[in-house]
Design a protein around this motif. Structure first.
Motif, mmCIF file in Angstrom:
data_model
loop_
_atom_site.group_PDB
_atom_site.id
_atom_site.type_symbol
_atom_site.label_atom_id
_atom_site.label_comp_id
_atom_site.label_asym_id
_atom_site.label_seq_id
_atom_site.Cartn_x
_atom_site.Cartn_y
_atom_site.Cartn_z
ATOM 1 N N HIS A 126 0.843 -1.204 0.000
ATOM 2 C CA HIS A 126 0.000 0.000 0.000
ATOM 3 C C HIS A 126 0.881 1.258 0.000
ATOM 4 O O HIS A 126 0.672 2.176 -0.789
ATOM 5 C CB HIS A 126 -0.900 -0.062 1.246
ATOM 6 N N HIS A 130 1.795 4.280 -2.799
ATOM 7 C CA HIS A 130 1.725 5.718 -2.513
ATOM 8 C C HIS A 130 2.964 6.463 -3.008
ATOM 9 O O HIS A 130 2.896 7.657 -3.277
ATOM 10 C CB HIS A 130 1.569 5.971 -1.010
ATOM 11 N N HIS A 136 -5.902 8.029 -2.951
ATOM 12 C CA HIS A 136 -6.585 6.739 -3.032
ATOM 13 C C HIS A 136 -7.587 6.710 -4.189
ATOM 14 O O HIS A 136 -8.768 6.467 -3.975
ATOM 15 C CB HIS A 136 -7.328 6.446 -1.728
ATOM 16 N N PHE A 140 -4.636 4.195 -7.995
ATOM 17 C CA PHE A 140 -3.977 3.700 -6.797
ATOM 18 C C PHE A 140 -4.417 2.263 -6.505
ATOM 19 O O PHE A 140 -3.602 1.353 -6.369
ATOM 20 C CB PHE A 140 -4.309 4.609 -5.600
ATOM 21 N N GLU A 170 -7.396 3.443 7.827
ATOM 22 C CA GLU A 170 -6.686 3.221 6.571
ATOM 23 C C GLU A 170 -5.309 3.871 6.690
ATOM 24 O O GLU A 170 -5.017 4.550 7.653
ATOM 25 C CB GLU A 170 -7.443 3.846 5.408
ATOM 26 N N CYS A 171 -4.493 3.637 5.684
ATOM 27 C CA CYS A 171 -3.208 4.319 5.723
ATOM 28 C C CYS A 171 -3.060 5.198 4.501
ATOM 29 O O CYS A 171 -3.741 5.013 3.539
ATOM 30 C CB CYS A 171 -2.060 3.316 5.758
HETATM 31 ZN ZN LIG Z 1 -3.172 4.959 1.738
#
Ligand SMILES: [Zn+2]
Length: 171
Positions: A126, A130, A136, A140, A170-171
Motif C-alpha cells: 500500500h 503511494h 486513493h 492507486f 486506513e493508511c
Molecule cells: Zn493509503
C-alpha cells in the motif's frame, strides 16, 4: 490477538502431543483426542500465545523490511517504487503505515508486529504504491490489487481495527 482463523484438529490416535503452526492465513492447532472443552480452549489459547511469542522473537528488522519492500516492488510494480528506507515506528496509533514520497521513506506501525507476513506485506505494498500515486483513486487501487491478498488483508486489518477501537482505519 488479531481475528485469525484457527482450525483445531484432534488426533484420532492416542498421541499426546500438542502443536500449532501457521498454514497461509490459517493457524492449525493439533490436540490429542479426548480433551474436555475447557481444556481444549485453554490449550488453544496457550498454543496461540506460544506461537505469537515465537514469531515476535524472529520479527523483521528495518533492513528486512526494506528487502521485503524491494521484493514486492519488483514482483508487483515492475520495480518502479524505489523505497530508500522502511522502518518500524511506535508512535503511529491510528495508521498501519505512512510514507513520505519526496524522500521515498515508509513507516510501519509496530502494531503490525506479530501479524501474519501477508498482512504486513499488504501494508508495505500500500505504501509502495503511494510512492507512485499519492491519493486513493482508481489508479492507486488498481496497483494495490496486483498484490493477490490485498482484499483479504484489508478485511483482516479492518476486523482488527474494529475490535480494537470500534472504527476502521486506513493508511
Ligand atoms: Zn493509503
Amino acid at each position: 490477538m488479531p481475528p485469525e482463523t484457527v482450525e483445531v484438529r484432534r488426533s484420532t490416535r492416542r498421541r499426546r502431543t500438542v502443536s500449532a503452526y501457521r498454514d497461509g492465513d490459517k493457524t492449525i492447532v493439533l490436540l490429542p483426542a479426548g480433551l474436555s472443552t475447557t481444556d481444549e480452549e485453554q490449550w488453544v489459547r496457550r498454543m496461540l500465545d506460544r506461537l505469537a511469542a515465537k514469531e515476535q522473537r524472529r520479527r523483521l528488522s528495518d533492513d528486512d523490511l526494506l528487502d521485503r519492500a524491494r521484493e514486492l516492488s519488483t514482483r508487483y510494480l515492475d520495480g518502479r517504487a524505489l523505497p530508500n528506507s522502511v522502518r518500524w515506528v511506535e508512535n503511529q496509533q491510528h495508521r498501519w503505515g505512512s510514507c513520505t514520497p519526496d524522500h521515498a521513506t515508509i513507516r510501519l506501525s509496530t502494531r503490525l508486529r506479530g501479524m501474519p507476513a501477508w498482512v504486513v506485506d499488504y501494508v508495505i505494498m500500500h505504501e509502495l504504491v503511494h510512492l507512485l500515486v499519492p491519493s486513493h483513486g482508481p489508479r492507486f487501487w488498481a496497483l494495490v490489487e496486483r498484490y493477490p491478498k490485498a482484499e483479504r488483508a484489508r478485511g483482516f486489518l479492518e476486523g482488527f481495527s474494529m475490535a480494537a477501537s470500534g472504527s476502521a482505519e486506513e493508511c
